[in-house]
Design a protein around this motif. Structure first.
Motif: not given
Length: 230
Positions: A94-95, A98, A139-140, A143-144, A147
């Motif tokens: 994850p991430y 980033l 995944t995005s 993840e969002q 978060t």
């Protein structure tokens, strides 16, 4: 520990202590140096622009002003390469995107000599990292949702390939035997469930907030598992 490394570690220690700060004596004991050395280090941090505060008398000590920005981090070439290797080897984490972008930002602000040494050393580290198996779109979204603490709606394929649509309240990400999982409260099953990321076919973040489910509800982690904050 080199002084540059100790200054960085000292900054992080004060940041974690928050408003309560720490005494010079306690810091000296933690870093295995004299109180005089710690006070010199604190003065050096303050000279670089770090928001160090001091409070004299009983109950006093040193700390960092809340909300203030910290000076740029100084890394050794080996530390820079360690970050590169970790980010490169974790394509499914994850991430991950980033993390890779953050590492590049760090490398870009290193002084030219350190960056050159880091690049030379990086050429001596090979990572056999397969391409990410999880859709970047999926995944995005996941993840969002994690978060922002929002419910994520997923289309999930079971082990035999049967798809179902689930509304999931993300609780944590976990890595087990080489695969990454989203662990969360499944509103369809009304229970905590583990969803392998590479079996999530589609994901979209909803506007619904997550409930109050906690990591403790997931159960006891494996003996070798630990949070990424160390």
């Amino acid at each position: 520990m080199k002084r540059s490394e100790r200054l960085h570690a000292l900054t992080e220690t004060l940041r974690r202590r928050g408003a309560r700060g720490s005494t010079a004596e306690r810091l000296a004991a933690e870093f295995g140096v004299s109180v005089r050395t710690i006070k010199r280090d604190l003065a050096a941090l303050e000279a670089t622009g770090a928001p160090v505060w001091s409070r004299p008398g009983p109950g006093g000590g040193y700390g960092l002003a809340p909300g203030a920005s910290l000076p740029p981090v100084s890394l050794s070439p080996a530390q820079a390469v360690a970050l590169l290797a970790a980010a490169t080897a974790a394509a499914d984490a994850p991430y991950a995107d980033l993390a890779a972008a953050a590492v590049r930002k760090i490398l870009d602000v290193l002084d030219p000599r350190t960056r050159e040494k880091a690049e030379q050393l990086a050429g001596r580290v090979w990572v056999d990292a397969p391409s990410a198996r999880v859709s970047r779109v999926v995944t995005s979204a996941v993840e969002q949702a994690m978060t922002d603490r929002k419910v994520v709606r997923i289309r999930y394929a079971s082990g035999d390939g049967t798809p179902t649509t689930r509304d999931v309240e993300p609780v944590l990400f976990g890595s087990v035997t080489g695969s990454w999982y989203l662990i969360g409260w499944c509103r369809l099953r009304d229970a905590m469930r583990w969803f392998r990321l590479d079996r999530i076919q589609h994901a979209v973040v909803t506007s619904a907030p997550c409930g109050d489910h906690t990591v403790d509800e997931v159960g006891t982690p494996p003996a070798t598992a630990r949070p990424v904050h160390g």
